[in-house]
Design an enzyme around this catalytic site. Structure first.
Site, PDB file in Angstrom:
ATOM      1  N   ASN A 205       6.641  -4.523   7.694  1.00  0.00           N
ATOM      2  CA  ASN A 205       7.663  -4.302   8.719  1.00  0.00           C
ATOM      3  C   ASN A 205       7.017  -3.651   9.935  1.00  0.00           C
ATOM      4  O   ASN A 205       5.829  -3.379   9.939  1.00  0.00           O
ATOM      5  CB  ASN A 205       8.807  -3.446   8.156  1.00  0.00           C
ATOM      6  CG  ASN A 205       8.311  -2.104   7.669  1.00  0.00           C
ATOM      7  OD1 ASN A 205       7.872  -1.275   8.453  1.00  0.00           O
ATOM      8  ND2 ASN A 205       8.343  -1.893   6.361  1.00  0.00           N
ATOM      9  N   ASP A 273      11.791  -2.901   0.428  1.00  0.00           N
ATOM     10  CA  ASP A 273      12.741  -2.849  -0.686  1.00  0.00           C
ATOM     11  C   ASP A 273      12.275  -3.692  -1.866  1.00  0.00           C
ATOM     12  O   ASP A 273      12.707  -3.490  -2.984  1.00  0.00           O
ATOM     13  CB  ASP A 273      14.116  -3.350  -0.217  1.00  0.00           C
ATOM     14  CG  ASP A 273      14.754  -2.363   0.753  1.00  0.00           C
ATOM     15  OD1 ASP A 273      14.504  -1.153   0.598  1.00  0.00           O
ATOM     16  OD2 ASP A 273      15.485  -2.795   1.666  1.00  0.00           O
ATOM     17  N   LYS A 282      -4.332 -17.215  -4.191  1.00  0.00           N
ATOM     18  CA  LYS A 282      -3.844 -17.610  -2.869  1.00  0.00           C
ATOM     19  C   LYS A 282      -2.899 -18.813  -3.000  1.00  0.00           C
ATOM     20  O   LYS A 282      -3.233 -19.793  -3.677  1.00  0.00           O
ATOM     21  CB  LYS A 282      -5.039 -17.972  -1.988  1.00  0.00           C
ATOM     22  CG  LYS A 282      -4.648 -18.160  -0.555  1.00  0.00           C
ATOM     23  CD  LYS A 282      -5.823 -18.456   0.337  1.00  0.00           C
ATOM     24  CE  LYS A 282      -5.311 -18.905   1.685  1.00  0.00           C
ATOM     25  NZ  LYS A 282      -6.230 -19.762   2.388  1.00  0.00           N
ATOM     26  N   PRO A 300      10.822   0.797  -6.421  1.00  0.00           N
ATOM     27  CA  PRO A 300      11.486   2.085  -6.677  1.00  0.00           C
ATOM     28  C   PRO A 300      11.945   2.695  -5.360  1.00  0.00           C
ATOM     29  O   PRO A 300      11.285   2.525  -4.331  1.00  0.00           O
ATOM     30  CB  PRO A 300      10.383   2.942  -7.318  1.00  0.00           C
ATOM     31  CG  PRO A 300       9.100   2.271  -6.956  1.00  0.00           C
ATOM     32  CD  PRO A 300       9.399   0.816  -6.750  1.00  0.00           C
ATOM     33  N   ASP A 301      13.084   3.384  -5.376  1.00  0.00           N
ATOM     34  CA  ASP A 301      13.565   4.052  -4.164  1.00  0.00           C
ATOM     35  C   ASP A 301      13.064   5.498  -4.184  1.00  0.00           C
ATOM     36  O   ASP A 301      13.561   6.328  -4.949  1.00  0.00           O
ATOM     37  CB  ASP A 301      15.097   3.992  -4.094  1.00  0.00           C
ATOM     38  CG  ASP A 301      15.593   4.420  -2.725  1.00  0.00           C
ATOM     39  OD1 ASP A 301      15.095   5.438  -2.193  1.00  0.00           O
ATOM     40  OD2 ASP A 301      16.472   3.728  -2.166  1.00  0.00           O
ATOM     41  N   ILE A 302      12.075   5.764  -3.359  1.00  0.00           N
ATOM     42  CA  ILE A 302      11.402   7.066  -3.371  1.00  0.00           C
ATOM     43  C   ILE A 302      12.372   8.173  -2.986  1.00  0.00           C
ATOM     44  O   ILE A 302      12.454   9.217  -3.630  1.00  0.00           O
ATOM     45  CB  ILE A 302      10.188   7.043  -2.411  1.00  0.00           C
ATOM     46  CG1 ILE A 302       9.223   5.935  -2.843  1.00  0.00           C
ATOM     47  CG2 ILE A 302       9.495   8.392  -2.370  1.00  0.00           C
ATOM     48  CD1 ILE A 302       8.210   5.542  -1.792  1.00  0.00           C
ATOM     49  N   PHE A 320      15.541   8.930   6.314  1.00  0.00           N
ATOM     50  CA  PHE A 320      15.741   8.238   7.584  1.00  0.00           C
ATOM     51  C   PHE A 320      16.616   7.023   7.333  1.00  0.00           C
ATOM     52  O   PHE A 320      16.599   6.458   6.245  1.00  0.00           O
ATOM     53  CB  PHE A 320      14.393   7.791   8.183  1.00  0.00           C
ATOM     54  CG  PHE A 320      13.753   8.856   9.027  1.00  0.00           C
ATOM     55  CD1 PHE A 320      13.261  10.017   8.459  1.00  0.00           C
ATOM     56  CD2 PHE A 320      13.657   8.699  10.407  1.00  0.00           C
ATOM     57  CE1 PHE A 320      12.693  11.013   9.224  1.00  0.00           C
ATOM     58  CE2 PHE A 320      13.084   9.691  11.194  1.00  0.00           C
ATOM     59  CZ  PHE A 320      12.607  10.843  10.607  1.00  0.00           C
TER      60      PHE A 320
END
Ligand code: CTP
Length: 393
Positions: A205, A273, A282, A300-302, A320
């Site tokens: 991102n 996510d 490849k 995992p959601d830290i 955030f």
């Protein structure tokens, strides 16, 4: 009265040292100034003398200086030695232990903490030699107020500009007065994560890490022991903290777990996510025109994990929320869903905030919502760090 020995070395930014002296004397600090030969090309001893109200020292071998106060005494009479601006040259001398003029001799002879505020051309700052010197100095406990990024007197753009006098002043205060976050451990996640699709491609991102890195630096300036856990970024490493470099969300999660316990956790990273389940060989086109089907699994959601109640939960967890619409509504819901204490919400929909140098946020705490008007990411980091300092006061 706390005393500061201020060494002013050469560089166009030397004029800002005068403003720094003004802030220090106004706050009641005693300042003794030392001017290097190059520094004297940019500011006069007279102006420093007028502002400090004291003799300005310039020569190592001046007999009167030696009879009034020898260089050993001069270097030890202060509570803190500050070099602002600090040129690449004086930093190199300090790293190497050279003592060929009054300033470098004082730096070698002192038994007091040393704080440096580097200022130089962007290429000099980014030169591996300067990087190695800075790493060595940080390892030895030299405090650093990193340079700002922006247009420079030489016409180039980048990091290397002397930090603004109020920022140097704040760092001096933190160094002298222990800082409100002294003794606290802060974990900060920053930057994007890269999730491999195959050995050469990845999902990512636009996060630059600028905001997270600035927060880590601002917390360190207030005395916190900081562990910065960073995804792949192009911004320079901040000084005076432990930095753990990771690539994927799962690695970031593991690094956060390993860094616990902490008093403060700031999850500023833009964590992916999802990850691709089998990122093996490849991916080939095979000429069928059929795009490959990527099988994604949730990461995992830290933030949610660290916010869970338990013995290891930091006293303050800040998340955030990057949103593109219904900012307050979505961010408040996110705060509740993830269980964090505060959430910093920004609108990243086409405003140049993600990856840019400025930010405009809502700070949502249990006590309400504050709108922080658009400002530089460094300024925002300091404001957030101050708020965290108040939380622990
Ligand atoms: N976060 C995290 N671990 C993840 C995903 C997000 O720690 N796996 C943290 C981020 O660092 C940030 C907060 O959660 O502090 C919000 O991230 P965001 O991507 O906006 O939230 P999501 O949970 O992904 O929600 P959505 O994408 O649905 O808006």
């Amino acid at each position: 009265m706390k005393r500061i020995l201020l060494i002013v070395s050469g560089g166009i930014a030397a004029y800002k040292a005068l403003e720094l002296v003004r802030l220090l004397t106004k706050a009641g600090y005693g300042v003794t100034a030392v001017l290097t030969k190059a520094g004297a090309e940019f500011v006069t001893p007279l102006s420093l003398q007028a502002l400090t109200g004291a003799k300005v020292y310039q020569d190592l071998f001046s007999l009167t200086d030696e009879s009034e106060m020898g260089h050993i005494e001069l270097s030890r009479a202060a509570d803190l030695v500050v070099v602002a601006p600090a040129t690449a040259n004086i930093l190199a001398k300090l790293a190497a232990g050279l003592a060929d003029d009054l300033a470098s001799t004082l730096l070698l002879a002192t038994d007091k903490p040393v704080l440096v505020a580097p200022a130089m051309n962007v290429r000099m700052w980014q030169h591996p030699a300067t990087g190695a010197n800075m790493a060595l100095l940080a390892q030895r406990g030299v405090l650093v107020v990193p340079p700002d990024e922006g247009p420079m007197a030489c016409g180039e753009y980048g990091p290397g500009r002397l930090a603004e006098p109020p920022a140097i002043f704040a760092a001096i205060e933190a160094a002298l007065n222990d800082g409100p976050l002294k003794g606290r451990h802060a974990i900060v996640t920053s930057g994007p994560t890269h999730e491999p699709i195959d050995p050469v491609r990845y999902l990512a991102n636009r996060s630059s890490g600028k905001q997270g890195h600035a927060i880590a630096a601002a917390l360190a300036a207030l005395g916190a022991r900081v562990t910065l856990i960073s995804g792949p970024v192009n911004v320079p490493d901040p000084f005076g903290m432990e930095i753990v470099k990771v690539e994927t969300a799962r690695e970031m999660f593991a690094a956060v777990q390993a860094a616990l316990p902490a008093d403060i956790a700031i999850c500023a990273a833009a964590v992916a996510d999802w990850h691709v389940e089998e990122a093996g060989q490849k991916l080939k086109k095979h000429g069928t025109g059929q795009p490959p089907a990527l099988k994604l699994s949730e990461n995992p959601d830290i933030l949610a994990d660290i916010s869970k109640p338990g013995a290891q939960r930091p006293a303050l967890v800040v998340g955030f929320a990057a949103e593109t619409e219904k900012l307050e509504e979505h961010a408040s819901a996110k705060r509740a869903r993830k269980g964090c204490d505060w959430i910093v919400a920004n609108n990243v929909g086409g405003t140049g905030i993600m990856g840019g140098d400025e930010n405009e946020v809502l700070l949502i705490t249990g006590q309400g919502t504050a709108h922080w008007a658009r400002m530089g990411k460094t300024a925002l980091a300091r404001k957030l760090a101050d708020k965290i300092g108040e939380f622990f006061a």
